[in-house]
Motif scaffolding. Sequence first.
Motif, short mmCIF file in Angstrom:
data_model
loop_
_atom_site.label_atom_id
_atom_site.label_comp_id
_atom_site.label_asym_id
_atom_site.label_seq_id
_atom_site.Cartn_x
_atom_site.Cartn_y
_atom_site.Cartn_z
N ILE A 1 -82.01 33.43 42.53
CA ILE A 1 -82.54 34.74 42.12
C ILE A 1 -81.76 35.81 42.87
O ILE A 1 -82.24 36.39 43.84
CB ILE A 1 -84.05 34.83 42.37
N HIS B 1 -96.50 35.69 39.45
CA HIS B 1 -96.74 34.85 38.27
C HIS B 1 -97.65 33.68 38.60
O HIS B 1 -98.16 33.03 37.71
CB HIS B 1 -95.39 34.34 37.74
N ASN C 1 -94.18 28.83 49.92
CA ASN C 1 -94.71 27.85 48.97
C ASN C 1 -93.53 27.07 48.41
O ASN C 1 -92.87 27.49 47.46
CB ASN C 1 -95.48 28.59 47.87
N ASN D 1 -91.96 24.21 46.50
CA ASN D 1 -92.17 23.14 45.51
C ASN D 1 -90.83 22.63 44.98
O ASN D 1 -90.78 21.97 43.94
CB ASN D 1 -93.07 23.62 44.36
N MET E 1 -88.72 23.99 43.36
CA MET E 1 -88.35 24.51 42.05
C MET E 1 -88.28 26.03 42.08
O MET E 1 -89.10 26.68 42.72
CB MET E 1 -89.42 24.13 40.99
N SER E 2 -87.28 26.56 41.38
CA SER E 2 -87.35 27.94 40.94
C SER E 2 -87.94 27.79 39.54
O SER E 2 -88.96 27.10 39.40
CB SER E 2 -85.95 28.55 40.97
N ILE E 3 -87.37 28.40 38.49
CA ILE E 3 -87.85 28.01 37.15
C ILE E 3 -87.26 26.64 36.87
O ILE E 3 -87.96 25.70 36.50
CB ILE E 3 -87.43 29.05 36.08
N LYS F 1 -95.40 21.59 41.99
CA LYS F 1 -95.52 22.52 40.86
C LYS F 1 -96.20 21.79 39.70
O LYS F 1 -95.85 20.66 39.39
CB LYS F 1 -94.11 23.00 40.47
N SER G 1 -88.00 32.19 45.14
CA SER G 1 -87.93 33.63 45.44
C SER G 1 -87.26 33.89 46.78
O SER G 1 -86.72 34.98 47.02
CB SER G 1 -89.33 34.23 45.42
N ALA H 1 -80.77 32.24 38.19
CA ALA H 1 -81.97 31.39 38.15
C ALA H 1 -82.64 31.31 36.78
O ALA H 1 -83.80 30.92 36.69
CB ALA H 1 -83.00 31.84 39.19
N MET H 2 -81.90 31.65 35.70
CA MET H 2 -82.52 31.60 34.39
C MET H 2 -81.66 30.83 33.37
O MET H 2 -81.41 31.36 32.29
CB MET H 2 -82.74 33.02 33.86
N GLU I 1 -79.38 38.56 41.51
CA GLU I 1 -78.67 39.31 40.46
C GLU I 1 -77.50 40.11 41.03
O GLU I 1 -76.45 40.23 40.39
CB GLU I 1 -79.65 40.24 39.73
N VAL J 1 -93.50 37.72 43.21
CA VAL J 1 -93.40 37.67 41.74
C VAL J 1 -94.79 37.92 41.15
O VAL J 1 -94.96 38.76 40.30
CB VAL J 1 -92.81 36.36 41.17
N GLY K 1 -93.85 41.47 39.96
CA GLY K 1 -93.32 40.87 38.73
C GLY K 1 -91.87 40.46 38.95
O GLY K 1 -91.41 39.45 38.45
N HIS K 2 -91.17 41.27 39.73
CA HIS K 2 -89.80 40.93 40.12
C HIS K 2 -89.87 40.18 41.45
O HIS K 2 -90.73 40.45 42.29
CB HIS K 2 -88.95 42.18 40.28
N GLY L 1 -92.36 31.87 47.08
CA GLY L 1 -91.87 30.55 46.67
C GLY L 1 -90.47 30.30 47.22
O GLY L 1 -89.75 31.23 47.59
C1 LIG Z 1 -85.56 39.66 40.28
C2 LIG Z 1 -86.11 38.55 39.43
N1 LIG Z 1 -85.25 37.68 38.83
C3 LIG Z 1 -85.74 36.69 38.06
C4 LIG Z 1 -87.08 36.54 37.88
C5 LIG Z 1 -87.61 35.47 36.95
N2 LIG Z 1 -88.41 34.47 37.66
C6 LIG Z 1 -89.75 34.51 37.67
S1 LIG Z 1 -90.43 33.30 38.56
C7 LIG Z 1 -88.93 32.67 38.97
C8 LIG Z 1 -88.84 31.46 39.83
C9 LIG Z 1 -89.60 31.63 41.06
O1 LIG Z 1 -89.55 30.45 41.82
P1 LIG Z 1 -90.51 30.30 43.05
O2 LIG Z 1 -90.57 31.56 43.81
O3 LIG Z 1 -90.11 29.09 43.78
O4 LIG Z 1 -91.94 30.12 42.41
P2 LIG Z 1 -92.55 28.88 41.59
O5 LIG Z 1 -92.63 29.32 40.19
O6 LIG Z 1 -91.64 27.70 41.78
O7 LIG Z 1 -93.88 28.65 42.19
C10 LIG Z 1 -87.91 33.42 38.39
C11 LIG Z 1 -86.46 33.13 38.51
C12 LIG Z 1 -87.93 37.47 38.51
N3 LIG Z 1 -89.26 37.42 38.35
N4 LIG Z 1 -87.43 38.44 39.28
#
Ligand SMILES: Cc1ncc(C[n+]2csc(CCOP(=O)(O)OP(=O)(O)O)c2C)c(N)n1
Length: 646
Positions: A365, A74, A173, A175, A177-179, A282, A148, A342-343, A367, A72, A115-116, A145
């Motif tokens: 996650i 993020h 990783n 934690n 949690m997803s979101i 987290k 993911s 997951a949203m 789709e 991702v 990003g995805h 994560g």
């Molecule tokens: C294909 C896709 N679907 C949805 C998302 C939105 N999204 C971003 S982060 C995330 C949760 C990720 O959870 P994790 O991998 O456990 O990372 P954490 O934030 O808990 O460290 C989601 C659903 C995305 N980035 N890509």
Amino acid sequence: MARLLDSLDLPKALKHLTLGQLQQVAGEIREEIIDTVSKTGGHLASSLGVVELALAIHTVLDSPYDKVIWDVGHQAYAHKILTGRLNEFSSLRQYGGISGFPRTDESPHDIYNTGHSSTSISIALGIAKARDLKDENYSVLAVIGDGSLTGGMAFEALNHAGQLGTSLIVVLNDNEMSISRNVGGLASYLSRIRTEPHLLKARRRLERIIKNIPIIGKDVSESVRKLKGSLKYLVIPSMLFEDLGFTYLGPLDGHDIPLLIRTIQQAKAKGGPVLIHAVTKKGKGYPPAEKDPRAFHGVGKFHVPSGKMLVSNGSRSLSEIFGEAVVKAASKDPRIIAITAAMPDGTGLNAFMKAYPNRFFDVGIAEQHAVTMAGGLASQGFIPVVAVYSTFLQRAYDQIVHDIALQGLHVVFAVDRAGLVGEDGPTHHGNLDIAFLRSIPGMTVMAPMDEHELVSMLDFALHMQGPCALRYPRSSAMGKKKVKACPPIEYGRGLLVENGKDVAIIALGSMVDPSLDAVGILRQEGLSATLVNARFAKPVDESLILEVSRKCKKVLVVEEASTIGGLGNAVSDIICNKIQEKVDFAHLGIPDDFVTHGPREILLAECGLSAMGIAEAAFRMCKPRGAISLAHEVSQSVASSVEGVT
Ligand SMILES: Cc1ncc(C[n+]2csc(CCOP(=O)(O)OP(=O)(O)O)c2C)c(N)n1
């Protein structure tokens, strides 16, 4: 007091720091992240959770020679700071500033644009095989994560990597949690590994063994082999990762820097595919985020001491309004089902989750699975509403074609964040959905001009037959109706909003409002414009298009979507095929390029999708040699973006 962080030549300097200094740097990075994100917004909790992990990775590996891929991406803020971007960090997610995600054009340490979710293991495996084929020798490490890991692609990659046996480190990783809270059998499996008492004992033993293994020398792999032998199968009944061909090391405390350093060293020395299971918290180090990691997953500006969000305009998002409307519809029709990948928060479906838990599915996650599962439900008479962000729906294209449209099933796609999303940038902009959905036989595509039309269109979509997509932007509600007359939705029919003679503007969804302001500007310039609210991107209102084109002889189509494959293409086809006389045609939309990150209003204006941009384009069609006055007071026509993060 001067920070140690400011004096270091990163990431090289990490290798020479003492444990105390590494811990000090971890604290300073956390402060930097909290301070910056409180001003810029961003993915706070995820980034705070991996500070020690990022430190350990960059202490052991030699980035960018060794390749680190963040799933991702993020959570890569600490990685950015540790790889020479401390000075630019305050520009995070700002227009012209550094991105909130890894970007190869930003730093050689960002190995891949992400990003995805769920892509990192495939990317890492590809890079590892490229290394082998070129006879090179670097390490490849992917951080993924537990959220993911629920994405199918991650399993496809684990399955393949285990078989290939090439050297590759995957850091899980975990934690929990997803979101929102992570879902599914895998989450339960990981939770069992983390918490079962006899496994906890084994974990302590494992940590002790790792700490006693020499860091270098030939004893290392022998020790790892023994370590595996002593733990595998003995304590963990079904070692999923081992069975897939990975050496499994964990679960380990993901905030224990020396333990992480040693484990990554072990994994590197061992060779082959190794999975390190790191348990993290987290939001670590910022109490409001630790307490509510869901709220601090992606945040707008906030007040650091209290953790209070600073919401700028207080108005509700279209997602919330959609969420409320679908709950209301479900109260009248027990066939309505809601599905999210997951949203639940981002799509507004959390209201449905609370009201109708039995008819709500968070699939993780996933789709593709979300769409095909909706197909299964629809085949048995239910009416599934799949709420997905436009950018993530790209993942499920074949499922929409093969598992929904080809079957002629009635599934409603609530396509949120359609268009430019703002600060999350090119991985998250949702500009392709019209192009990819319009080309599917039997698909209906609608776009509301405001929240009132959104509610009417949802109702219409729930009562029609066949697959139907409703696309709406990342935007807040407008409140008052700007277009007073809002007659009921009729299949494939647009709406005449203004009836002028000089130029016809055909606008879709979010572009109706700024086009209405553009009509006002044109009026001040002495031009009378027609405005059509297209409502449908498929099927388009051919008779209305023909009528306004014949009347005005100048047609401008405006849409917050890719110009290639957009509504404009449909309109120009009709004009070319059905009108003999000359009609001038112009098309404003998102160009054939990846749009950068920054405030949505700025990005839209750059594409000409502001009231002034639309007025100028229409004016040029009417008076090619004239110039529009710059003195127009342009109202804030595009509803301002909602606070927070995509
Ligand atoms: C294909 C896709 N679907 C949805 C998302 C939105 N999204 C971003 S982060 C995330 C949760 C990720 O959870 P994790 O991998 O456990 O990372 P954490 O934030 O808990 O460290 C989601 C659903 C995305 N980035 N890509």
